[in-house]
Design a protein around this motif. Sequence first.
Motif, PDB file in Angstrom:
ATOM      1  N   VAL B 218     -61.360 -13.981 -35.918  1.00 33.57           N
ATOM      2  CA  VAL B 218     -60.763 -14.733 -36.832  1.00 33.57           C
ATOM      3  C   VAL B 218     -59.181 -15.017 -36.438  1.00 33.57           C
ATOM      4  O   VAL B 218     -58.321 -15.801 -36.997  1.00 33.57           O
ATOM      5  N   ALA B 219     -58.977 -14.403 -35.216  1.00 34.20           N
ATOM      6  CA  ALA B 219     -57.572 -14.635 -34.638  1.00 34.20           C
ATOM      7  C   ALA B 219     -57.157 -15.986 -34.469  1.00 34.20           C
ATOM      8  O   ALA B 219     -55.994 -16.567 -34.943  1.00 34.20           O
ATOM      9  N   PRO B 220     -58.301 -16.970 -34.008  1.00 34.28           N
ATOM     10  CA  PRO B 220     -57.606 -18.243 -33.885  1.00 34.28           C
ATOM     11  C   PRO B 220     -57.236 -18.824 -35.117  1.00 34.28           C
ATOM     12  O   PRO B 220     -56.583 -19.939 -35.320  1.00 34.28           O
ATOM     13  N   ILE B 221     -58.155 -18.281 -36.225  1.00 35.94           N
ATOM     14  CA  ILE B 221     -57.882 -19.187 -37.594  1.00 35.94           C
ATOM     15  C   ILE B 221     -56.383 -18.811 -37.978  1.00 35.94           C
ATOM     16  O   ILE B 221     -55.632 -19.633 -38.515  1.00 35.94           O
ATOM     17  N   ILE B 222     -56.044 -17.486 -37.879  1.00 37.27           N
ATOM     18  CA  ILE B 222     -54.578 -17.090 -38.560  1.00 37.27           C
ATOM     19  C   ILE B 222     -53.771 -17.826 -37.406  1.00 37.27           C
ATOM     20  O   ILE B 222     -52.460 -18.128 -38.042  1.00 37.27           O
ATOM     21  N   SER B 223     -53.799 -18.000 -36.010  1.00 34.77           N
ATOM     22  CA  SER B 223     -52.863 -18.722 -35.281  1.00 34.77           C
ATOM     23  C   SER B 223     -52.932 -20.076 -35.523  1.00 34.77           C
ATOM     24  O   SER B 223     -51.655 -20.750 -35.528  1.00 34.77           O
ATOM     25  N   GLY B 224     -54.011 -20.752 -35.946  1.00 37.95           N
ATOM     26  CA  GLY B 224     -53.919 -22.049 -36.324  1.00 37.95           C
ATOM     27  C   GLY B 224     -53.133 -22.218 -37.527  1.00 37.95           C
ATOM     28  O   GLY B 224     -52.254 -23.397 -37.386  1.00 37.95           O
ATOM     29  N   ALA B 225     -53.403 -21.283 -38.686  1.00 42.91           N
ATOM     30  CA  ALA B 225     -52.650 -21.512 -39.838  1.00 42.91           C
ATOM     31  C   ALA B 225     -51.095 -21.439 -39.606  1.00 42.91           C
ATOM     32  O   ALA B 225     -50.551 -22.169 -39.806  1.00 42.91           O
ATOM     33  N   ALA B 226     -50.971 -20.233 -38.810  1.00 41.80           N
ATOM     34  CA  ALA B 226     -49.443 -20.057 -38.427  1.00 41.80           C
ATOM     35  C   ALA B 226     -48.741 -21.111 -37.856  1.00 41.80           C
ATOM     36  O   ALA B 226     -47.604 -21.466 -38.239  1.00 41.80           O
ATOM     37  N   ALA B 227     -49.431 -22.001 -36.883  1.00 43.24           N
ATOM     38  CA  ALA B 227     -48.872 -23.228 -36.203  1.00 43.24           C
ATOM     39  C   ALA B 227     -48.536 -24.254 -37.097  1.00 43.24           C
ATOM     40  O   ALA B 227     -47.502 -24.896 -36.807  1.00 43.24           O
ATOM     41  N   ALA B 228     -49.284 -24.446 -38.241  1.00 44.28           N
ATOM     42  CA  ALA B 228     -48.973 -25.357 -39.285  1.00 44.28           C
ATOM     43  C   ALA B 228     -47.994 -25.003 -40.168  1.00 44.28           C
ATOM     44  O   ALA B 228     -47.443 -25.926 -40.973  1.00 44.28           O
ATOM     45  N   ASN B 229     -47.264 -23.847 -39.989  1.00 48.39           N
ATOM     46  CA  ASN B 229     -46.193 -23.167 -40.857  1.00 48.39           C
ATOM     47  C   ASN B 229     -46.161 -23.469 -42.498  1.00 48.39           C
ATOM     48  O   ASN B 229     -45.497 -24.168 -42.971  1.00 48.39           O
ATOM     49  N   PRO B 230     -47.360 -23.031 -42.880  1.00 46.55           N
ATOM     50  CA  PRO B 230     -47.512 -23.241 -44.510  1.00 46.55           C
ATOM     51  C   PRO B 230     -46.854 -22.059 -45.364  1.00 46.55           C
ATOM     52  O   PRO B 230     -46.237 -21.273 -44.880  1.00 46.55           O
ATOM     53  N   ASP B 231     -46.659 -22.725 -46.524  1.00 44.68           N
ATOM     54  CA  ASP B 231     -45.823 -21.742 -47.221  1.00 44.68           C
ATOM     55  C   ASP B 231     -46.910 -20.763 -48.168  1.00 44.68           C
ATOM     56  O   ASP B 231     -46.419 -19.719 -48.612  1.00 44.68           O
ATOM     57  N   LEU B 245     -59.076 -11.037 -41.640  1.00 40.02           N
ATOM     58  CA  LEU B 245     -57.949 -12.130 -41.720  1.00 40.02           C
ATOM     59  C   LEU B 245     -56.869 -11.206 -42.115  1.00 40.02           C
ATOM     60  O   LEU B 245     -55.614 -11.666 -41.564  1.00 40.02           O
ATOM     61  N   THR B 246     -56.842 -10.489 -43.003  1.00 45.70           N
ATOM     62  CA  THR B 246     -55.645  -9.841 -43.470  1.00 45.70           C
ATOM     63  C   THR B 246     -55.036  -8.930 -42.239  1.00 45.70           C
ATOM     64  O   THR B 246     -54.057  -8.936 -41.768  1.00 45.70           O
ATOM     65  N   GLU B 247     -55.816  -8.506 -41.370  1.00 48.79           N
ATOM     66  CA  GLU B 247     -55.667  -7.713 -40.054  1.00 48.79           C
ATOM     67  C   GLU B 247     -54.815  -8.444 -39.206  1.00 48.79           C
ATOM     68  O   GLU B 247     -53.954  -8.119 -38.693  1.00 48.79           O
ATOM     69  N   GLN B 248     -55.328  -9.564 -38.827  1.00 52.43           N
ATOM     70  CA  GLN B 248     -54.827 -10.680 -37.862  1.00 52.43           C
ATOM     71  C   GLN B 248     -53.430 -11.033 -38.658  1.00 52.43           C
ATOM     72  O   GLN B 248     -52.611 -11.343 -37.595  1.00 52.43           O
ATOM     73  N   ALA B 249     -53.363 -11.424 -39.691  1.00 48.59           N
ATOM     74  CA  ALA B 249     -52.130 -11.898 -40.525  1.00 48.59           C
ATOM     75  C   ALA B 249     -50.934 -10.774 -40.298  1.00 48.59           C
ATOM     76  O   ALA B 249     -50.002 -11.199 -40.065  1.00 48.59           O
ATOM     77  N   GLN B 250     -51.524  -9.530 -40.287  1.00 49.04           N
ATOM     78  CA  GLN B 250     -50.537  -8.401 -40.123  1.00 49.04           C
ATOM     79  C   GLN B 250     -50.079  -8.333 -38.898  1.00 49.04           C
ATOM     80  O   GLN B 250     -49.010  -8.356 -38.357  1.00 49.04           O
ATOM     81  N   ILE B 251     -51.186  -8.399 -37.730  1.00 54.12           N
ATOM     82  CA  ILE B 251     -50.754  -8.428 -36.477  1.00 54.12           C
ATOM     83  C   ILE B 251     -49.736  -9.444 -36.156  1.00 54.12           C
ATOM     84  O   ILE B 251     -48.744  -9.345 -35.335  1.00 54.12           O
ATOM     85  N   GLN B 252     -50.235 -10.751 -36.402  1.00 55.46           N
ATOM     86  CA  GLN B 252     -49.423 -11.925 -35.911  1.00 55.46           C
ATOM     87  C   GLN B 252     -48.351 -12.333 -36.968  1.00 55.46           C
ATOM     88  O   GLN B 252     -47.476 -13.469 -36.605  1.00 55.46           O
ATOM     89  N   GLY B 253     -48.027 -11.561 -37.980  1.00 55.03           N
ATOM     90  CA  GLY B 253     -46.948 -11.427 -38.675  1.00 55.03           C
ATOM     91  C   GLY B 253     -46.820 -12.923 -39.612  1.00 55.03           C
ATOM     92  O   GLY B 253     -45.796 -13.556 -39.557  1.00 55.03           O
ATOM     93  N   LEU B 254     -47.858 -13.350 -40.031  1.00 50.47           N
ATOM     94  CA  LEU B 254     -47.970 -14.548 -40.743  1.00 50.47           C
ATOM     95  C   LEU B 254     -47.009 -14.572 -41.925  1.00 50.47           C
ATOM     96  O   LEU B 254     -47.284 -13.883 -42.741  1.00 50.47           O
ATOM     97  N   ASP B 255     -46.098 -15.699 -41.761  1.00 51.70           N
ATOM     98  CA  ASP B 255     -44.837 -15.557 -42.812  1.00 51.70           C
ATOM     99  C   ASP B 255     -45.276 -16.826 -43.854  1.00 51.70           C
ATOM    100  O   ASP B 255     -45.075 -17.764 -43.707  1.00 51.70           O
ATOM    101  N   VAL B 256     -45.907 -15.973 -44.956  1.00 53.29           N
ATOM    102  CA  VAL B 256     -46.141 -16.920 -46.041  1.00 53.29           C
ATOM    103  C   VAL B 256     -45.659 -16.224 -47.222  1.00 53.29           C
ATOM    104  O   VAL B 256     -45.634 -15.159 -47.428  1.00 53.29           O
TER     105      VAL B 256
END
Lengths: 323, 397
Positions: B218-231, B245-256
Motif C-alpha cells: 500500500v506504499a503507493p497509496i500513502i505516497s499518492g495521498a501524501a503528494a496531495a497534501n490533505p488535512d 496503511l498505518t505502517e506506511q503512514a508511519q514510515i512515510q510520516g504522513l502529516d495529517v
Amino acid sequence: MTRLTTEEIRIGVIGAVVVALVALLPFFDNGFYLSLTVNIMLYAALCTAWTLFSGPTHYVSLATAAFFGIGTYAVGLGIDHLPFPVLVGVGAVAAALLAGIVGAATLRISGVYFVVFTLGLAELVRQLVSWSQSKFTGRMGLYVFTDIREMHILWMLLALTVVVFLTGWLINRSRLGFAMEIIGNDETVAKHSGIDTARAKILLFMISGAFIGIAGAIMAPRYAYIQPPSAFNPMISFLVVIMALLGGTKRLWGPLVGVIPFTILMDIVSSRFPNHTYIVMGIAFLAIVYLLPNGVTGRLEQLRERLRHRQPKPEAVSEEKPA
Amino acid sequence: MIRRTFLALAASAAALSFAGAASADTIKIGASAPKSGPLAGGAAMTHWPNVHMWVNEVNERGGLQVGDQQMQIELIEYDDQTSAETAIQNIQRLATQDQVDFLITPYSTGINVATAPMIAQYGYPHITTSAATDGVAEFAERWPNSFWMLGTATQLAEGAVQTLIKLRDNGDIGDTVALVHVADAFGLELVNAAKGELEEAGFEIVYEASYPLGTQDVAPIISGAAAANPDSFVAFSYPGDTFALTEQAQIQGLDVGAFYTGVGTAFPPYVGRFGAAAEGVLGIGGINVEDPKIADYIERHNASAGAGPDFWASATTYAGLQVLEQAIEAAGTIDRAEVIEAIKSGTFDTVIGEVTFENNVNPNVYTTGQWRDGVFVAVAADGLDVSAEPVRKEGWE
C-alpha cells in the motif's frame, strides 16, 4: 454411429436407476442428507467436467475456480434483468469463451507451465471481475434472492452431471474422442497423423469449461450473497483435482468414486474434530496416499486382478512384468 | 502396524463422538463459524471467545432459567471453513441431526446472508452481530426471524464524517481529505455514503484511490495521498490493509490532523503493534469507557480468553448472546416462535447498553473510536452518548 453394446446398455440402465434414486431423495429427507448430497453432486459435476478434459490430455488444470466464478457472477450480475435459465446459458457461454481464449494462448505449452498459468488465471479473472464491478456497474453486494430451494439445486446439479456423462460418452465415440486418445498417448504421433492437436484440445477445454460455468451458475442462488472470495475460491480448484485423482482419471466415472468418499470423509472430520480439521485432513491425505496410491479405481482394478489370480490361469502370471 | 494405528485412531474418533450425550435438563445451542479459512483470524478475535465465555458464565451460574426449570447449556460447535456451502451444511446438521434448541449467529455478512434462508426455514431466531451493511432493513423484512445489531455502512460513514466536522470546528484540521477504500461491497458502501456526506459538509476530496482485497503493498497509496497534501486521511479498510496503511503512514510520516482506518483499528493487537504511534488514530467502532459494564466485560473477557476483546464487534457479539439469553428467560419456554416474539418486543440490558429492536434492527451503535492511552474510546455514535470528543493526531512518535 455404432450400435450400443450389451455392456453399454447395462451401464446405462444402472445409471438411470441411480439417477432416479438420487432425484427422489428430497421426498424422503429435507434436512442434513439433502445438503450433503447437494455438495456431493456439486463436486461430482465439477470433477467429471474436469476429467472430461484433463483425463485424456493429462493437462492438470487449476482453472476450475475461474470458470465456476464466471458462472456465479453471470447470475449475480443479471438476476434482476433476465430469467435464471437464460443466465445459466450466459454463464456457460462466458466460461466457454474464457476457456477458448485461454486455451488458444496456453494449450500449446504443456506440463508445469500450463498448471501455473491456470492457477494464476482464477486470481486474474477474480481481480478483473471485482475491478470492473466497482468501476462500471456501481453495484455493491450482489444478492441473488430466488425461489430456488435446495431440492431444485440438487435436481439441476444431477441433470448437469448426467449431461456431462452423456457428452463424455458421445465424445469418446466421436472423431474428437479418437483424436484425444491418440494425443493422450503421444502428441507427436498425433500431429504426424494429421490431427490438429491444438484445435482438438481447445475444443475439449471449452466444453469442460462451459460445464463448470453452468455448475457455478446453478450454485449462485445457494450463496445468495455473491462475493469474489467465495465465487473464485481457489480451494474449489484444488479440491476438484484431489477428488478426481483420488478416484482415478482413466475412466469418466473414476472421479465419482473419489467424490463420494471424500465429501463424506470431509464431513465426518469437520463435524467430529471442529477444532482440528486441517490436522485430521492431513492425516487422512497421508492415509489415502499410503493405502490408495492409484486412486479408488486403481484399487478396484487391483482387487479384480487378485481375484482373477486365485483361479488358475497361466497367462495371468506373465502380465506381472511389462515388456 | 500403521494400519492398526489408523484403526485405533478411527475407533477413538468414534468413541469421542458418543461422549456428549445430552440429558433432559440441558438446552442445546449450536454454533457454526470459521475456525479455518480467510476469516478464521477475525472469528478467533471477535466471535469464538465471546461464545465460550457466555456459555461458561451461564452454566456457572446454574444455567438458563426457562420457566421453572434451570437448564445447562450444551454447546455444539462446527467449523464452517469460511465457506458458504459448509456453513449451510452445518446449519442443516445442527437443525436436523443434533436438533439444537437455538443457534448462535454465523460470522460475517456473506455467511449470515447465505445461511439466513435455512435458519428461517427452521424458525430459529437469528441474531447477527457481525454484519454491517446497508442491506439490513431489507434482510430484516425478508427474514422476520433475523435481527441485525452491528449497524449499517451508512451509519459508520456518517460517524467518520461527523468526527471530521468536529475536528474542523475546533480548528484542528482544514477542508481537504484523502479518501481510500478496499474494492469490495463493504468498502464501496462506506465510500459512497461518506462521499455524499463529505461534499455536503463542504469538504474537498483531494485524493481518491481504491485497491483490491488482499493487496499487500500500500506504499503507493500513502505516497499518492501524501503528494496531495490533505488535512485528513480516511481509509475504509480491512484488518490486513489497516495495519499495512498505518505502517506506511508511519514510515512515510504522513502529516495529517486526522488519520482514520477501517476494520482492525479497534483490535488490541493494533495498539500492541504501533504503541505510542497509535495515539490519536481514528477508526470504526469504539466503546464507552465511562460505562462500568464495559469495564467489567473487558475484565471478564481477559480472564476467560486470556486476551482482551476488540473494541467494536466483540461487545456486540456478547450483547447478541445476552439478548438471546434474556429473550429465552422472558419467554419462559424454548419455543422458537415465542422467543422471536420476545426479542421483537423486549428491551434488553446488555454490555452495549439497553437494546431495543426497531423493525428487527438495532439502531443505536458506536460508529467511530479513537486510540487514547491504549483504549479505543468512542468519539461518535448514532443514538448513544459518547464520553469523549475527538482530538487532533499529533505525529507518529
